[in-house]
Design a protein around this motif. Sequence first.
Motif, PDB file in Angstrom:
ATOM      1  N   ALA A 301       0.838  -1.205   0.000  1.00 26.43           N
ATOM      2  CA  ALA A 301       0.000   0.000   0.000  1.00 26.43           C
ATOM      3  C   ALA A 301       0.871   1.252   0.000  1.00 26.43           C
ATOM      4  N   SER A 303       3.716   1.597  -1.421  1.00 27.11           N
ATOM      5  CA  SER A 303       4.233   1.821  -2.772  1.00 27.11           C
ATOM      6  C   SER A 303       3.188   2.501  -3.643  1.00 27.11           C
ATOM      7  N   ILE A 304       1.919   2.148  -3.455  1.00 30.11           N
ATOM      8  CA  ILE A 304       0.875   2.802  -4.251  1.00 30.11           C
ATOM      9  C   ILE A 304       0.717   4.255  -3.824  1.00 30.11           C
ATOM     10  N   GLN A 308       0.168   8.469  -5.960  1.00 31.24           N
ATOM     11  CA  GLN A 308      -1.181   9.017  -6.099  1.00 31.24           C
ATOM     12  C   GLN A 308      -1.164  10.544  -6.148  1.00 31.24           C
ATOM     13  N   LYS A 313      -6.479   9.894  -1.533  1.00 36.16           N
ATOM     14  CA  LYS A 313      -6.001   8.555  -1.905  1.00 36.16           C
ATOM     15  C   LYS A 313      -4.663   8.259  -1.234  1.00 36.16           C
ATOM     16  N   TYR A 317      -4.222   5.027   1.171  1.00 36.74           N
ATOM     17  CA  TYR A 317      -3.219   3.960   1.069  1.00 36.74           C
ATOM     18  C   TYR A 317      -2.303   3.978   2.268  1.00 36.74           C
ATOM     19  N   LEU A 567       2.491   2.127 -10.360  1.00 34.43           N
ATOM     20  CA  LEU A 567       2.108   2.635  -9.043  1.00 34.43           C
ATOM     21  C   LEU A 567       0.885   3.530  -9.147  1.00 34.43           C
ATOM     22  N   ASN A 569      -1.450   3.387 -11.249  1.00 35.79           N
ATOM     23  CA  ASN A 569      -2.648   2.578 -11.464  1.00 35.79           C
ATOM     24  C   ASN A 569      -2.807   1.494 -10.412  1.00 35.79           C
ATOM     25  N   LYS A 570      -2.163   1.690  -9.268  1.00 33.01           N
ATOM     26  CA  LYS A 570      -2.346   0.794  -8.103  1.00 33.01           C
ATOM     27  C   LYS A 570      -2.027  -0.655  -8.437  1.00 33.01           C
ATOM     28  N   TRP A 571      -0.964  -0.873  -9.199  1.00 33.59           N
ATOM     29  CA  TRP A 571      -0.546  -2.221  -9.598  1.00 33.59           C
ATOM     30  C   TRP A 571      -1.641  -2.945 -10.369  1.00 33.59           C
TER      31      TRP A 571
END
Lengths: 648, 102
Positions: A301, A303-304, A308, A313, A317, A567, A569-571
Motif C-alpha cells: 500500500a 508503494s501505491i 497518487q 487517496k 493507502y 504505481l 494505477n495501483k498495480w
Amino acid sequence: MLQLLWLIPILPFLGATINGVLGKKLPKPVVTAVALGAPFLSLLLALGCLWEFAHGSEESFELTKYMWTTGDLSIPVAFLLDHLSAVMLFIITFVGFLIHVYSVGYMAHEEGYRRYFAYLNLFMCAMLLLVLGNNYLVMFVGWEGVGLCSYLLIGFYYDQPFPPYAGKKAFIVNRIGDFAFLVGMFALFAHFGSLTYHDVLPKIAANPALVTIPYVGSFSLASFIALCFFIGAMGKSAQIPLYVWLPDAMAGPTPVSALIHAATMVTAGVYMVVRSNVIYQLAPGVSLFVAIIGALTAIFAASIGIAQTDIKKVLAYSTVSQLGYMFLAAGLGAYSAALFHVMTHAFFKALLFLGSGSVIHAMSGDQDMDHMGGLKKWMPSTRLTYLIGAAAIAGVPLLSGFFSKDEILHSAAASGHWLLWLVGLITAGMTAFYMFRSYFLTFEGEFRGTHEQEHHLHESPPSMVVPLWILAIGAIFAGYVGIPKMFSAGRDLNWFHHWLEPVIAVPQGLEAGEHNVGPGLEWALLLITVAIAFAGIFLAWANYGGDKGLARGNAWAARVPVLHRLLLNKWYVDEIYDRLIVRPLAALSRFFWKAVDTFVIDGAINAGAFLTELTGDVGRFTTTGNVRNYALYFFLGVILLFWWVAFG
Amino acid sequence: MSAVPISWYLLLSAILFGIGAIGALTRRNGIAIFLSVELMLNAANLTLVAYARQLGSHTGQVIVFFVMAVAAAEAAVGLALFIAVFRQRHTIDVNRMNLMRW
C-alpha cells in the motif's frame, strides 16, 4: 458511574433516532445540538467510567442487561470494560466527538446535514457496541453495524455515480471477511456452547479437537478459529487481498474518512485479533501468516501511496499501510504494540484526514494535489497541524508515531524475523516519503489551481481548526504513554504496556527474544529507523520541495515510466480482480439467468401452460352449447359403456 | 297360461328404446324429446317387469314403481322448465337454447 456503561453506546443511538426520524421537522441548530450532544455525553460518561475503572481494583467490569435465549442458544447482551476495551473506548469517544465537531463546520452547507449526523451517530453506537460487548456476538452486531454505517456514509453523495458504487464495493468485500468471522464463531459455539470471552478463551488451549477442511488439511481448533477471525479482520481492516474497498471508500465526506476509514472502524480487525490473543498464541502458524500479510500490505500500500495525486487517496493507502503495521505487530505477538499503534494512528491519521478535509473545503471540493500548492499562505493552522501529523506518521523522533512504529519494528527484530523487520523499515522510509510529498505538493511552492479557486482560498472556521489543534496535540504527545525501556535508563515507564498486561499475555517467544537484541543493537536499530525516516523526508523535499515542486517531481517520475504507471494505477489490482473474479462471476450469473432461469425453469413452466392452453383450445370445440350434441355424447357414452360391460 | 316367451318382451322393449333414443337425438322440439325420454324409460320398465315375471321375483316390479315415480317428478320439473323457457323466448326449440355456449 460504571453502572451507566450501557448508556455509552445507547446515547448516540438515541441521537441517530431523533435526527433520523424527526430531523426533518427540527430546526438546524437543534439538529446540531442533538448530533453533538449525544457523543459529548457519551464522551463524558466514558471518561467517568474510565476514571472509576482506573481507580478501582478489578481487572474487568461486566454488566449484563439482557439474556437473549432461543432454544439451546443463550447469549448475554452484556458490556465489558477491561483494560483493552478501555483504550478503544477512549479513542472512539474522544476522536469521535472531535470529528463530530469538525463535521459541523465541514458539512455546514451540505444538503443532507441531518442525514449525515444521523448516520455518524449510528456509527458511534455500533462502534462502541463492537468494543464494549463481552462476547463475540455483540461484537459481531457492532461489526455489522459499523459496516452498514460505512456503506451509508461512503454512498452519502448518492446522486453522483461513483459514491454508491464505492459503498457497494465496501459492503460486498467486507461480506467476504464477515463470512469467515461467522464460521469462526460457529466453530467456537459448536465446541463450547458459548461466545463469551471469559468463558471461551481459557478453554481453547485444553481442547484437542481437530478441524478438517476437505482438500485443504487439518487444523487445530485454535488455528482454525484464528484463521477464520483473521480473514474477517482482513475484510474490515483492509488487508491484502481484501483491501481494495478502502481507497474507494474515500468517495464519502472527508470527516467520515477520518473517523471510520482511519481512526476507528478499520482498526476493529486489530482489536478483534488483540481481543482473541489467547487463540493466536495457540496458533503460531496462523500468527506468522498474520504478520506476513501485515508486512506485505504495509509495503504494497505504501508503494501505491507514493504515486497518487489525489490527496485523500494518499492518506487512504497510508491507512492501509499503517494497518499492515498493526497486523505485523499482532502477528508477532506484540499485541500491546499493535494497540499502541492503533491509538497513535487514530490521532495522527484523523488529524491528517481532517487537515486534507480542510484543504478540500478551501479548494471547493478539488482533491487533486496537482491543482494545489502554496496553501500555507492562506491556511497557516491547517498547514502546521498537517505538518505535525505528517511528521508523526513519518516517525520523526519524539512524536507519537515514532514510539509506536519503533516498538513494532523492535518486536520484529526481537522475535528474530529480520526479513519482516526489513520490510517494515523500507515501508517506514516510503511512508515518510509519500507523506512529505503530499505535504510539499499541497502547502509549499506556488498555487497551481484556477484563478477562481485562488480567490476562494481561506482558512477553515474555528469548528474545524480547533479539532485539528487538539488532534495535533494528541499526535505529538500520545506516544508518551509508551516510552520504551531504553529511553528511561532502566526504569520502566511503558505505562501503556502495563495497562494492557491483564488482558494480554506476552508470548514465550517474544519474551525470550528480548535477549536477542542487546541495548547496543537496539540503539543501532533505532538510529537506522530514524535515518530511514529522515532519508524519506529528504528525498521528498529534494524532488517535490521548492517553487517548482510538481514539475521537478513529474520529471523525476518520468525517469521510471513503467514503474510510475504501475504505481499510479495501483498495480492494476482492481483490473485484475475485475478480470479474475468480478467478470467470471458476472458471466456465471448471466449464464444462470439466461440459460438456467429463463430457458430451463421459465421454459418448463411455460411449456406446461402452453400444453394446458392447447388442450383447452382443442377441447372447447366439443363444448358447443347445443343440448342435442350433449345428448348425442351421452348416448354414445352409454353405448360404449354397454360395449365395455358386454364385451370388455 | 301359455307363456309369452321373454324374448318377445325384450324385443319389444329394444324397439321401444331404439325409437325413444332416435327420437331424443333427432327431435328439436323439447316436448318431443321429453316424450322420447319417457318412451325409453318405459322400455326399461317393460324389461324389468318381464324379467321379474320370468324369475318370479318382485324386485323388478318394485324398481318399476320407483322409476315411474322418478319419471313423474322429472316430467313435472322438465315441463316447468320448458314453460319458463317458452315465456322468455317464445320457443322450445332446443337448438335455440344456446346461452351457455362459448
